[in-house]
Design an enzyme around this catalytic site. Sequence first.
Site, PDB file in Angstrom:
ATOM      1  N   TYR A  23       5.029   4.134 -17.388  1.00 17.55           N
ATOM      2  CA  TYR A  23       6.269   4.866 -17.703  1.00 17.55           C
ATOM      3  C   TYR A  23       7.268   4.735 -16.560  1.00 17.55           C
ATOM      4  O   TYR A  23       8.449   4.464 -16.783  1.00 17.55           O
ATOM      5  CB  TYR A  23       5.936   6.336 -17.967  1.00 17.55           C
ATOM      6  CG  TYR A  23       7.145   7.184 -18.266  1.00 17.55           C
ATOM      7  CD1 TYR A  23       7.756   7.127 -19.514  1.00 17.55           C
ATOM      8  CD2 TYR A  23       7.670   8.050 -17.312  1.00 17.55           C
ATOM      9  CE1 TYR A  23       8.868   7.903 -19.801  1.00 17.55           C
ATOM     10  CE2 TYR A  23       8.778   8.835 -17.590  1.00 17.55           C
ATOM     11  CZ  TYR A  23       9.375   8.758 -18.837  1.00 17.55           C
ATOM     12  OH  TYR A  23      10.477   9.527 -19.123  1.00 17.55           O
ATOM     13  N   SER A  75      14.914   8.394 -15.847  1.00 17.28           N
ATOM     14  CA  SER A  75      14.002   9.482 -15.535  1.00 17.28           C
ATOM     15  C   SER A  75      13.923   9.637 -14.022  1.00 17.28           C
ATOM     16  O   SER A  75      14.217   8.687 -13.275  1.00 17.28           O
ATOM     17  CB  SER A  75      12.607   9.181 -16.093  1.00 17.28           C
ATOM     18  OG  SER A  75      11.613  10.043 -15.552  1.00 17.28           O
TER      19      SER A  75
END
Length: 254
Positions: free
Chosen positions: A151, A138
């Site tokens: 995250y 990501s």
Amino acid sequence: MFQLNNKTAVITGSGSGIGKATALLFGKQGAHVLVVDRNAEQGAATVQEIEAAGGKAVFHECDVTNQQAVADVFAAIGQIDILVNSAGISHIGKAHTTTEADFDKVFQVNVKGVYNSLYAVLPIMQAQGGGVILNLASIASTLGLNDRFAYSMSKGAVMSMTFSVAKDYIGDGIRCNCISPARVHTPFVDGFLAKNYPGKEAEMMEKLSKSQPIGRMAKPDEIAALALYLCSDEASFITGSDYPIDGGFLRLNS
């Protein structure tokens, strides 16, 4: 170009979102797709769509946080030419608002889940003389995002694991890369907005979309197209690399 004929591709988390889009595209391009997901209903639906389009697919119900379950599924599959680690979850929170339980849950799925798949697939690929691994990282792997502490931690680990595997197994003919998307419009986004911003979904959708300089979120199909390239023979010279696919988020935001 970009054909996957006679290749077996295992895609975790392929019951929905980016994983599903990748599974559908790989099936279209000739791969025998192994749909791996903990949600049996969604996984079976992905298989049905692949088969309806003329492709070949089989569903394996599996929780990637369970190492033995992953090992059993991968051993049953046998030959694995391509592994795409797409299974993952998100979490909203800063360091001091993230509970231990939530931190552990994100770690178990996003970090240990990838490790478990790597642990199971690498001996298989070594024995058969090579293979391709693609991990879903990501932009949070390299850039601080508001309220995404756990995250971001997990996706930073995914990127580090990618580089480590690429270096350790290059002599075995195994390539390993990762993709780093910005925001992608998946069912998760719709559910998140409905839960946290009831009545303001459209307004928040526009705000989140405009955080990418290109002015919108990515579509799962666009991420899948990059995955296809990196897992194809046309990308045979590429390993140990991260590919941002972010609508200009990393470089164009001032």
